[in-house]
Design an enzyme around this catalytic site. Sequence first.
Site, PDB file in Angstrom:
ATOM      1  N   ASP A  86      14.950  19.425 -71.862  1.00 34.28           N
ATOM      2  CA  ASP A  86      15.223  18.220 -72.632  1.00 34.28           C
ATOM      3  C   ASP A  86      13.899  17.506 -72.905  1.00 34.28           C
ATOM      4  O   ASP A  86      13.207  17.093 -71.987  1.00 34.28           O
ATOM      5  CB  ASP A  86      16.163  17.335 -71.795  1.00 34.28           C
ATOM      6  CG  ASP A  86      16.567  16.075 -72.515  1.00 34.28           C
ATOM      7  OD1 ASP A  86      17.140  16.197 -73.603  1.00 34.28           O
ATOM      8  OD2 ASP A  86      16.315  14.988 -71.989  1.00 34.28           O
ATOM      9  N   THR A 118      14.412  14.225 -79.870  1.00 35.57           N
ATOM     10  CA  THR A 118      13.117  13.752 -79.343  1.00 35.57           C
ATOM     11  C   THR A 118      12.012  14.768 -79.635  1.00 35.57           C
ATOM     12  O   THR A 118      10.924  14.404 -80.057  1.00 35.57           O
ATOM     13  CB  THR A 118      13.182  13.518 -77.816  1.00 35.57           C
ATOM     14  OG1 THR A 118      13.868  14.606 -77.228  1.00 35.57           O
ATOM     15  CG2 THR A 118      13.896  12.249 -77.487  1.00 35.57           C
ATOM     16  N   THR A 119      12.326  16.043 -79.416  1.00 31.55           N
ATOM     17  CA  THR A 119      11.316  17.086 -79.663  1.00 31.55           C
ATOM     18  C   THR A 119      10.934  17.093 -81.145  1.00 31.55           C
ATOM     19  O   THR A 119       9.744  17.167 -81.484  1.00 31.55           O
ATOM     20  CB  THR A 119      11.859  18.463 -79.226  1.00 31.55           C
ATOM     21  OG1 THR A 119      12.405  18.333 -77.913  1.00 31.55           O
ATOM     22  CG2 THR A 119      10.769  19.502 -79.207  1.00 31.55           C
ATOM     23  N   ASP A 125      23.701  13.418 -73.729  1.00 32.84           N
ATOM     24  CA  ASP A 125      23.161  13.394 -75.099  1.00 32.84           C
ATOM     25  C   ASP A 125      24.258  13.692 -76.114  1.00 32.84           C
ATOM     26  O   ASP A 125      24.362  13.032 -77.145  1.00 32.84           O
ATOM     27  CB  ASP A 125      22.042  14.436 -75.260  1.00 32.84           C
ATOM     28  CG  ASP A 125      20.764  14.035 -74.528  1.00 32.84           C
ATOM     29  OD1 ASP A 125      20.704  12.873 -74.076  1.00 32.84           O
ATOM     30  OD2 ASP A 125      19.857  14.863 -74.405  1.00 32.84           O
TER      31      ASP A 125
END
Length: 439
Positions: free
Chosen positions: A2, A35-36, A318
């Site tokens: 994550d 996020t990545t 998430d």
Amino acid sequence: NDGATIMKESDIDHPVAKVIMDVARTQEEQCFDGTTSSIILTGALMEEASTLLKNKIHPTKIAIGYQIAAIKAEELLLDMGMKVDEEVLDKVAQTAMTGKSAEADKDVLAEICVNVAESAKLSDISIIKRPGGKVSDSVAIAGLLLDKSKVHHNMPDVVEDPKVALIEVDITLPEFAKELQVQVHNNDAVEEFIAKRKAQLQNIAQGIIDTGANVVLCLRDIDRLVVEYLTKHGVYAARRVAKSDIEAVSKATGARIVSAIDDLSETDLGTCKLLEEVMVNDEPLVKLTGTPSSEAVSVLIRAPTQHTVDEIGRAFDDAVGVVTLAQEGKTLAGGGSSYMHLSLALKEYARTVGGRSQMAVEAFADALEIIPATLAENSGLDPLDTLIALRQAHTEESPEHHLFGVNVYDGGVINMLSEGVIEPMKVVSQAIQSATETA
């Protein structure tokens, strides 16, 4: 697995790195996913800007060009957005869990995820993680699960129609009563002092019982003499209950959190139909069901090991957030398809932008290709070959050309909508906005 967790765990002091880490934090808080994407997009925009700076393009012109491109990208995304139904939400949940250790059981988890997201607000969903079981054993209940147990083995395991007292201070003598220095001259005086202290503690316990409370949840510690007295009177008590759990119980049962034991009254107590202590993998959990607020929902996540259950818990958390986002807005095809569509559309649009900012818009369009390229690379495919195939699919005269993304399993490209790879529009929109502002 994550991106947000990697960022949280990384101890970085570099000032620019901290600013970029804020992108990840914002993305996680607002969208629970992506996020990545936001991090690598920021990096790609910086890299493109570096080339423009070498070509003597002023930073202000680059910044203006990036902002023009981001505004246009937002317009294009609104046109691409698709409506949401029950089946789509299931696909959104599965997409959010892909690549995060929960893949093998994402069907089971996605169903639970959609059910809880539809029946409760995000703040009313509590997630408990327990190792030592199969992921398919995970369940959702209408009510609350607390990762706690009773303080004394003789306390009841089940309380029907509980009257719940929530106390956020130590249940013991006041601080000033502990600091006293007492001088005694004989054994009788010692015994009298101990007896009086015991009587004071029993009075505290009796005061709680007199309000009608038969369940006590304490944020801090409970004196052992108070525990003995409560046990004798059939009261269920748990100590060191997490603040978030106490707040959840307060919301679900209507109990008021009390910070002075003397002030506890019958009106402060909450209620529900049943409180029981259940064993999961030889470890106890407190389960409250039939709460007046029907919005309280708990999910018990199971997995074989602690590490796996933590990973799956994060993925599930998430996914619930992402499904909630999708319910409130529109969705897009995933697999990098929307980024490729935006990239090609912005290259067309760049021709209409005058001056040197045009070069920044083109650079912005090139940077967007980093998402499908990284997807391909992370899946063991050749990024260049994948991008060429993707560009070709997106330039074909087909009404569904913008739905093609990276086929991470077999290589090449595939229609993401028919594969059920769908994500909320806000995830992509927020990633582009955050990356643009930061760059």
